[in-house]
Write an enzyme that holds these catalytic residues in place. Structure first.
Site, PDB file in Angstrom:
ATOM      1  CE  LYS A 159    -101.238 -96.014  38.724  1.00  0.00           C
ATOM      2  NZ  LYS A 159    -101.657 -97.308  38.901  1.00  0.00           N
TER       3      LYS A 159
HETATM    4  N1  PMP Z   1    -106.896-100.122  40.670  1.00  0.00           N
HETATM    5  C1  PMP Z   1    -105.640-100.176  40.581  1.00  0.00           C
HETATM    6  C2  PMP Z   1    -104.778-100.984  41.780  1.00  0.00           C
HETATM    7  C3  PMP Z   1    -104.745 -99.950  39.455  1.00  0.00           C
HETATM    8  O1  PMP Z   1    -103.418-100.089  39.476  1.00  0.00           O
HETATM    9  C4  PMP Z   1    -105.358 -99.200  38.504  1.00  0.00           C
HETATM   10  C5  PMP Z   1    -104.759 -98.781  37.260  1.00  0.00           C
HETATM   11  N2  PMP Z   1    -104.153 -97.407  37.360  1.00  0.00           N
HETATM   12  C6  PMP Z   1    -106.956 -99.125  38.549  1.00  0.00           C
HETATM   13  C7  PMP Z   1    -107.460 -99.420  39.649  1.00  0.00           C
HETATM   14  C8  PMP Z   1    -107.318 -98.333  37.515  1.00  0.00           C
HETATM   15  O2  PMP Z   1    -107.196 -97.056  37.610  1.00  0.00           O
HETATM   16  P1  PMP Z   1    -107.109 -95.891  36.283  1.00  0.00           P
HETATM   17  O3  PMP Z   1    -108.601 -96.175  35.609  1.00  0.00           O
HETATM   18  O4  PMP Z   1    -106.976 -94.794  36.659  1.00  0.00           O
HETATM   19  O5  PMP Z   1    -106.343 -96.229  35.265  1.00  0.00           O
END
Ligand code: PMP
Length: 307
Positions: A159
């Site tokens: 991320k």
């Molecule tokens: N994909 C992307 C590109 C994101 O930024 C997020 C948000 N973090 C998610 C998927 C969903 O991830 P999470 O459920 O861990 O928030």
């Protein structure tokens, strides 16, 4: 969305005033996107404030940094405790938590290795990402003209701030065209995810979602939904999904920390199923919200108390 502001920010082990949480414009991350972050929710449950899947989010932060040879100088446990400390210092009940580790000053060449690693944790009050109504009525989405990064270019398991340039293109294009959100395909034209959400499709009561190799972030809400769907007895398939499945589904929904579980009512102006939230989406929302609101015991140990 309410104003993003709180009293205190955690920086490298100390609580500092919100207005003092500044970085220099020469910081490496400003120029090259070398920052890794998380988005985490703290819920007000019937038992008090509790953070949803804190160890898993902090683990993903450490994984993101590890991919980029960036060592966080704290144990994961200490970082988790710092997040809780920041919530307490700001006297918040329900809030959004944004830890970020960035490469700061020390060099302006492309290699971040000589630069300082700076760790911050911000918290603030935050409502529903795609609007209060979205959880019930669903959102209107388009497939994006932008694809996600090809394999072995920008690692999507990380991320990383830099990855969000792609998300920014997807989201802005969707907004300008009058949609709430965009769905990006991967470099091979297969379904990937939204600009900040994972995607699930439902057809004939079978739930489908893309695998990690389709350039998705391994979402923690996605993981939770996979667990809840199995508990509810659904067949779930993680597989390659062609774009046209979007037009043939009974239900589609997004998952993410920000959007939680949000139904999609149309894709490219074609209604999804009956164009309203479907029963599988609703069952999963109920299973999710009864946990995060503390209406049922936390059987998966997904919640960490703040106080
Ligand atoms: N994909 C992307 C590109 C994101 O930024 C997020 C948000 N973090 C998610 C998927 C969903 O991830 P999470 O459920 O861990 O928030």
């Amino acid at each position: 969305m309410s104003e993003i502001r709180a009293e205190k920010v955690w920086h490298n082990g100390e609580l500092i005033d919100w207005d003092d949480a500044r970085i220099h414009v020469v910081s490496h991350s400003v120029h090259y996107g070398t920052a890794w972050f998380e988005g985490i929710r703290c819920y007000k449950t019937s038992r008090g404030s509790e953070v949803f899947r804190l160890p898993e989010h902090i683990r993903r932060l450490y994984d993101s940094c590890r991919i980029y040879r960036t060592e966080i100088p704290y144990s994961r446990e200490a970082f988790q405790e710092a997040a809780l400390q920041t919530i307490r210092a700001n006297n918040l009940e329900a809030c959004y938590i944004r830890p970020i580790v960035l490469r700061g000053l020390g060099a302006i060449g492309v290699s971040p290795r000589p630069t300082k690693v700076e760790s911050y944790i911000m918290v603030w009050e935050w409502g529903k990402y795609l609007g209060e109504e979205a959880l019930e009525k669903g959102v209107k989405v388009c497939t994006s003209s932008w694809n996600r990064a090809a394999p072995n270019t920008f690692p999507t398991i990380a991320k990383a701030a830099g990855n969000y340039l792609n998300s920014v293109l997807v989201k802005m294009e969707a907004e300008v065209r009058g949609y709430d959100e965009g769905i990006a395909l991967d470099a091979h034209g297969l379904i990937s995810e939204g600009s900040g959400e994972n995607l699930f499709l439902v057809r004939d009561n079978v739930i489908y979602t893309s695998q990690l190799v389709h350039a998705i972030l391994p979402g923690i809400t996605r993981d939770s939904v996979l667990t809840l769907a199995a508990e509810l007895g659904y067949t779930v398939k993680e597989q390659a999904l062609p774009r046209e499945m979007l037009y043939l589904c009974d239900e589609i929904f997004f998952t993410g920390t920000a959007c939680e579980i949000t139904p999609i009512r149309s894709v490219d102006d074609r209604p999804v199923g009956a164009g309203v939230r479907g029963p599988v989406t609703e069952a999963l929302q109920e299973a999710f919200f009864e946990i995060v609101e503390g209406r049922v015991p936390d059987r998966h140990r997904w919640l960490t108390p703040v106080r």
